[in-house]
Write an enzyme that holds these catalytic residues in place. Structure first.
Site, mmCIF file in Angstrom:
data_model
loop_
_atom_site.group_PDB
_atom_site.id
_atom_site.type_symbol
_atom_site.label_atom_id
_atom_site.label_comp_id
_atom_site.label_asym_id
_atom_site.label_seq_id
_atom_site.Cartn_x
_atom_site.Cartn_y
_atom_site.Cartn_z
ATOM 1 N N LEU A 17 -21.839 27.464 -7.462
ATOM 2 C CA LEU A 17 -20.416 27.130 -7.417
ATOM 3 C C LEU A 17 -19.745 27.440 -8.752
ATOM 4 C CD1 LEU A 17 -18.092 25.960 -5.757
ATOM 5 C CD2 LEU A 17 -18.707 23.694 -6.643
ATOM 6 N N ILE A 430 -14.185 21.900 -34.397
ATOM 7 C CA ILE A 430 -15.171 20.858 -34.093
ATOM 8 C C ILE A 430 -16.597 21.355 -34.287
ATOM 9 C CG2 ILE A 430 -15.966 19.241 -32.326
ATOM 10 C CD1 ILE A 430 -13.170 18.739 -33.570
ATOM 11 N N GLY A 431 -16.848 22.667 -34.156
ATOM 12 C CA GLY A 431 -18.203 23.126 -34.447
ATOM 13 C C GLY A 431 -18.580 24.437 -33.807
ATOM 14 N N SER A 432 -18.471 24.539 -32.488
ATOM 15 C CA SER A 432 -18.958 25.727 -31.790
ATOM 16 C C SER A 432 -17.843 26.739 -31.582
ATOM 17 C CB SER A 432 -19.550 25.338 -30.436
ATOM 18 O OG SER A 432 -18.582 24.681 -29.636
ATOM 19 N N HIS A 694 -10.276 22.556 -23.045
ATOM 20 C CA HIS A 694 -10.842 22.665 -21.707
ATOM 21 C C HIS A 694 -9.965 23.505 -20.791
ATOM 22 C CE1 HIS A 694 -12.284 18.960 -23.615
ATOM 23 N NE2 HIS A 694 -13.439 19.357 -23.130
#
Length: 762
Positions: A17, A430-432, A694
């Site tokens: 999915l 934030i980091g990534s 997001h």
């Protein structure tokens, strides 16, 4: 009827999915193609459940993103800004879930929140002055008809009106009471339509009943269900709860005209068992949640049977079920080839839990002479793993000084301001950074043995160098190395610590298309080698700007793993914290002056009843964080990061982490948390995320400037950092760069405004 479940995983055993939905987002397949994938996954699931001998098979548990969003969409609880886009239903649905930016307009996504005490996330519905509740055709009815057409004894399910109201956001002065009449009418229509389609039992999920309930809450519940049940006609209504007990509402539930009550006898065992054994109505069926739906360990059949036979003293109308939907565990252990068979025997994923239900049903019908019972008893006859005496000695030697950082934070922050030399409103991420197809391919080739470790590392170093240059060009103040060597943040740390096991296909849905593969805490945890030091030190050697060390915190590693069931969560967390403390000091010894210890899951396992918050959880979770960072020098700045959850009610505990800087979600949610920080004189410096990572939409400079102004209206400028609201690994590179470029431009604009405002008038 003897056995059923609450719900089943829906992303596909191999994340079918996820991949189909992502193709749809990229317009590589049509809406019809995506719907066809969904139908195939449903048929596969239903065939599995039917083969397992379930007497009722739930429908409505499948979703393209989130079942709470599905219920809101079914009821037309769609804010006007989304309706104004004029999109097709599926695209409007996804606009609510992930925002929209295109020819039809520009809107942010709904807020994303944690689903009770799990790592699943739901989309928070919004009720406002324009909300008009009507019943549409979204999924529920079609999926039930699909199942009926396959000859299944299907039980449609949906989120109930009470939980919907408890979890939603209310705007324009509206309150839940403003919508009760309309919701009763809508749910009455839904029940009537399902009955007309052939439904006998209908499952209405009300997990919000496991929260503390006030008199007003119970009155609201009663006023929703008394008229709804009076109009249910021939429908048999299963009121399903999970994640805890119903001590406040049991009297109400047992007096209303429900036909079945679904209760959790895993997390809610003690209280729910007490309630039922004290008296259960003879006109209701008990759907007993006896199989743990949230963890992956085999059930001890004797323990389960002890609970079952205690319940039998109160009623014989008992259906064996799971404590929660099996959404929270992977599909099957059959896809695992790297875990030793002797260890795999201790694990039960969703498909194995179906087998457990079948075997328990056989045992309760024919007695403990069953071979299945004997095999289960043998599994639990000896301890699964022995304790490590070295780790036990380290834990025993801990003293209060190990948890306390000196000097006090206010003094540290002054020293850091003097020595670190950051500008006002420092910027960072934030980091990534995006995990591109090339990054994933590099990792996969290493695991397959197709490339050497040296080639793998050089690729990651090249990506690190490239992103360091990009960050420098963007003008960010504190850089990160990008985490290209890491898959999932928790799995990566688990792979570098003793005491963990890992799956190949143990995927669990976290939100929408996002799947995670939680590691399994198998035994005692220890650091056997440096984890992040080499990559962080390499990155710092490639730039004159500071680079943050990036660690995942001990509570998050626990909460985003499948924890042990044979020791306390406190003990496992302390072991992880000790390992991370060694890593923190190692980073500092190598010259890293900014160290971020992420705790996005701090609130996740907060007990759902407030009286237990500290004694059962925060009293050990908060010190575990401090154990990681307490011994660093005052001028080493400790950051932490949190997201997705409501933090206002535990703000004192968050401040007690004693970090120097915390970043958290703000742009996707409202800014009420900032008001709480202002009111409580929150001392930790903060980086409220100024845009939602997001969503693929790119925030404009003006939008971010507006958010920064709202932040500065509430917090002292010297306390504020500017950053996105979470890591950027799931995003595409072009949108990431565009968003960060606007973030830096907005920050620079506000800095100029601040300089202008500080200049004396002529």
């Amino acid at each position: 009827m003897t056995k059923t479940i609450i719900g089943y995983p829906r992303i596909g055993a191999h994340r079918e999915l996820k991949f189909a939905t992502q193709k749809y987002f990229k317009q590589a397949i049509t809406a019809a193609d995506l719907q066809a994938t969904g139908a195939t996954l449903r048929r596969t699931n239903w065939a599995t459940l039917q083969a397992a001998g379930l007497d009722q098979i739930p429908t409505g548990d499948f979703s393209f993103f989130d079942t709470t969003l599905d219920t809101a969409f079914l009821l037309n609880i769609v804010p006007a800004r989304y309706q104004a886009l004029g999109l097709a239903p599926l695209d409007e649905y996804f606009a609510l879930a992930r925002g929209y930016q295109g020819p039809a307009g520009d809107v942010k996504a709904l807020s994303m929140k944690k689903w009770f005490n799990t790592n699943y996330h739901y989309l928070q519905p919004e009720f406002d002055q324009d909300t008009t509740i009507t019943v549409g055709d979204w999924q529920l009815f079609d999926q039930f008809q699909e199942a009926k057409a396959q000859g299944l004894n299907a039980r449609p399910s949906l989120v109930g009106p009470y939980t919907l109201l408890r979890l939603s956001r209310f705007l324009d002065g509206r309150t839940p009471r403003d919508f009760t009449v309309a919701l009763v009418a809508a749910y009455t229509t839904i029940l009537a339509k399902l009955v007309a389609l052939g439904a006998e039992w209908i499952q209405i999920d009300e997990p919000a009943l496991v929260f503390d309930q006030s008199d007003a809450d119970l009155a609201l519940f009663h006023d929703l269900y008394a008229p709804l049940l009076a109009a249910k006609g021939d429908a048999k209504i299963l009121l399903q709860t999970y994640f805890g007990d119903v001590r406040d509402s049991y009297a109400t539930l047992t007096t209303l005209a429900f036909d079945g009550l679904g209760l959790d006898f895993v997390e809610g065992r003690t209280e729910n068992l007490r309630l039922v054994t004290a008296g259960f109505p003879s006109d209701k069926v008990l759907f007993a949640g006896l199989i743990n739906g949230k963890n992956i360990w085999r059930s001890n059949y004797q323990t389960v049977l002890d609970t079952y036979y205690a319940l039998r003293k109160a009623t014989e109308l008992i259906i064996l079920s799971t404590s929660t939907s099996l959404l929270h565990v992977p599909y099957t252990t059959a896809n695992e080839t790297q875990i030793a068979p002797s260890e795999l025997a201790h694990l039960a994923f969703a498909e194995q839990k179906l087998t457990e239900l079948a075997e328990l049903d056989e045992i309760r019908a024919h007695g403990t002479a069953s071979p299945a019972f004997a095999a289960n008893q043998q599994l639990f006859a000896t301890p699964r793993v022995a304790a490590d005496p070295v780790i036990a000695a380290k834990i025993a030697a801990l003293t209060p000084a190990d948890y306390k950082r000196e000097p006090a934070r206010s003094l540290r922050l002054r020293e850091q301001a003097d020595t670190l030399g950051l500008p006002v409103l420092p910027t960072t991420t934030i980091g990534s950074f995006p995990q591109t197809a090339a990054v994933r391919k590099n990792r996969a080739q290493l695991r397959k043995g197709a490339i050497t470790e040296a080639a793998y590392t050089e690729f990651n170093h090249a990506e690190t160098r490239r992103w360091l240059r990009l960050q420098e060009e963007l003008g960010l103040d504190v850089l990160v190395h990008g985490e290209f060597e890491r898959n999932d943040m928790v799995e990566y740390f688990g792979e570098n610590l003793a005491g963990f096991r890992f799956t190949e296909n143990g995927w669990v849905q976290s939100y929408g298309t996002r799947g995670v593969k939680p590691p399994i805490i198998w035994g005692d945890v220890a650091r056997t080698r440096p984890i992040t030091v080499a990559e962080t030190v390499y990155a710092q050697s490639q730039t004159d700007k500071p680079v943050k060390g990036m660690l995942t915190g001990p509570v998050t590693i626990l909460n985003w793993s499948f924890p042990r069931a044979d020791v306390s969560p406190k003990l496992s967390t302390e072991q992880i914290a000790l390992a991370l403390a060694e890593e923190t000091l190692d980073l500092e010894a190598h010259g890293i002056r900014y160290i971020q210890i992420d705790e996005p899951a701090l609130r996740e396992n907060l007990p759902l009843r407030q009286k237990d918050w500290y004694t059962a959880y925060l009293d050990w979770a908060v010190p575990a964080f401090r154990l990681v960072s307490a011994q660093v020098q005052p001028t080493t700045q400790i950051h932490t990061h949190m997201c997705y959850s409501e933090f206002a009610d535990i703000i004192d505990a968050i401040d007690a982490l004693d970090a120097d800087v915390i970043s958290f979600e703000a742009a996707r949610a409202d800014l009420t948390l900032l008001d709480v920080l202002q009111e409580t004189h929150f001392e930790t410096h903060v980086g409220p995320g100024v845009y939602d990572i997001h969503s693929p939409r790119v925030p404009s400079v003006d939008e971010i400037v507006g958010i920064i102004h709202q932040i500065l209206d509430r917090l002292p400028v010297e306390n504020v950092w500017i950053n996105p609201d979470c890591g950027l690994k799931t995003r595409e590179e072009p949108e990431t760069l565009a968003s960060l470029r606007n973030l830096v431009a907005a920050t620079q604009q506000v800095r100029k405004e601040l300089v202008h405002e500080s200049q004396p008038a002529l």
